[in-house]
Design a protein around this motif. Structure first.
Motif, PDB file in Angstrom:
ATOM      1  N   LYS A 101       0.857  -1.187   0.000  1.00 18.62           N
ATOM      2  CA  LYS A 101       0.000   0.000   0.000  1.00 18.62           C
ATOM      3  C   LYS A 101       0.892   1.237   0.000  1.00 18.62           C
ATOM      4  N   ALA A 102       0.599   2.163  -0.916  1.00 21.12           N
ATOM      5  CA  ALA A 102       1.373   3.400  -1.018  1.00 21.12           C
ATOM      6  C   ALA A 102       0.490   4.480  -1.615  1.00 21.12           C
ATOM      7  N   ARG A 103       0.929   5.719  -1.431  1.00 12.94           N
ATOM      8  CA  ARG A 103       0.241   6.851  -2.054  1.00 12.94           C
ATOM      9  C   ARG A 103       1.299   7.797  -2.612  1.00 12.94           C
ATOM     10  N   THR A 104       0.896   8.566  -3.565  1.00  8.65           N
ATOM     11  CA  THR A 104       1.787   9.565  -4.136  1.00  8.65           C
ATOM     12  C   THR A 104       1.497  10.904  -3.461  1.00  8.65           C
ATOM     13  N   GLN A 105       2.561  11.569  -3.062  1.00  8.92           N
ATOM     14  CA  GLN A 105       2.438  12.891  -2.450  1.00  8.92           C
ATOM     15  C   GLN A 105       3.466  13.777  -3.143  1.00  8.92           C
ATOM     16  N   GLY A 106       3.006  14.526  -4.142  1.00  8.41           N
ATOM     17  CA  GLY A 106       3.939  15.299  -4.966  1.00  8.41           C
ATOM     18  C   GLY A 106       4.875  14.336  -5.675  1.00  8.41           C
ATOM     19  N   PRO A 107       6.179  14.573  -5.591  1.00 11.17           N
ATOM     20  CA  PRO A 107       7.131  13.687  -6.264  1.00 11.17           C
ATOM     21  C   PRO A 107       7.435  12.415  -5.471  1.00 11.17           C
ATOM     22  N   LEU A 108       6.871  12.297  -4.271  1.00 10.24           N
ATOM     23  CA  LEU A 108       7.214  11.190  -3.385  1.00 10.24           C
ATOM     24  C   LEU A 108       6.225  10.040  -3.464  1.00 10.24           C
ATOM     25  N   ARG A 109       6.760   8.828  -3.278  1.00  8.35           N
ATOM     26  CA  ARG A 109       5.918   7.646  -3.058  1.00  8.35           C
ATOM     27  C   ARG A 109       6.027   7.341  -1.567  1.00  8.35           C
ATOM     28  N   VAL A 110       4.897   7.449  -0.862  1.00  8.87           N
ATOM     29  CA  VAL A 110       4.865   7.189   0.574  1.00  8.87           C
ATOM     30  C   VAL A 110       4.399   5.749   0.777  1.00  8.87           C
ATOM     31  N   LEU A 111       5.301   4.922   1.274  1.00 10.91           N
ATOM     32  CA  LEU A 111       5.019   3.503   1.492  1.00 10.91           C
ATOM     33  C   LEU A 111       4.384   3.332   2.866  1.00 10.91           C
ATOM     34  N   SER A 112       3.126   2.910   2.893  1.00 11.46           N
ATOM     35  CA  SER A 112       2.451   2.735   4.181  1.00 11.46           C
ATOM     36  C   SER A 112       2.340   1.273   4.590  1.00 11.46           C
ATOM     37  N   ARG A 113       2.506   0.367   3.646  1.00  7.12           N
ATOM     38  CA  ARG A 113       2.540  -1.060   3.972  1.00  7.12           C
ATOM     39  C   ARG A 113       3.388  -1.782   2.943  1.00  7.12           C
ATOM     40  N   VAL A 114       4.362  -2.527   3.436  1.00  7.30           N
ATOM     41  CA  VAL A 114       5.232  -3.286   2.542  1.00  7.30           C
ATOM     42  C   VAL A 114       5.419  -4.700   3.068  1.00  7.30           C
ATOM     43  N   GLU A 115       5.694  -5.607   2.164  1.00  8.25           N
ATOM     44  CA  GLU A 115       6.069  -6.970   2.516  1.00  8.25           C
ATOM     45  C   GLU A 115       7.592  -7.022   2.438  1.00  8.25           C
ATOM     46  N   LEU A 116       8.237  -7.131   3.591  1.00  9.64           N
ATOM     47  CA  LEU A 116       9.697  -7.112   3.660  1.00  9.64           C
ATOM     48  C   LEU A 116      10.244  -8.497   3.340  1.00  9.64           C
TER      49      LEU A 116
END
Length: 136
Positions: A101-116
């Protein structure tokens, strides 16, 4: 050569990396709850063909994703990496993951959930502050 204990931050929350990714606090929680440290591989330069050790502890704290483990020197690659780490020639950490799960905020990709999947010992980390030290 003895195994070499290392520790450090593999990810720092709310810190922009060189790929314009930012990891939100809590992004690793579900992945860690599902598999724990034993499910996370220790690799050299993200090379899945030759694991170099084990992560004994992997957890989130207020700062980021903290890891503590051992480079196993029973293999040629492990001995090489351990020697380079002890000499100070290799001190970066980098994560291998799948975005959930991620969202775009301007030029950034904000990762809110990742499978490590893995945390690698690397020469040039994508997140310049992701560094290791020899423990103990």
């Amino acid at each position: 050569m003895k195994d070499v204990a290392i520790e450090g931050y593999a990810s720092l929350f709310w810190t922009r990396d060189l790929n314009d990714d930012v990891t939100a606090a809590g992004a690793f929680r579900e992945s860690l709850e599902a598999g724990g440290a034993g499910a996370i591989r220790m690799l050299h330069q993200h090379d899945e063909a030759e694991p170099i050790g084990v992560w004994d502890e992997v957890f989130e704290d207020a700062r980021g994703l903290f890891v503590r483990g051992r480079i196993i020197t029973a293999t040629p690659r492990g001995r090489l990496v351990a020697a380079l780490v002890k000499a100070g020639a290799l001190d970066g950490l980098s994560i291998g993951f799948r975005q959930v799960k991620a969202r775009t905020q301007g030029p950034l990709r904000v990762l809110s959930r990742v499978e490590l999947w893995e945390v690698s010992v690397v020469t040039f980390p994508m997140l310049p502050g992701a560094r290791l030290t020899v423990a103990g």
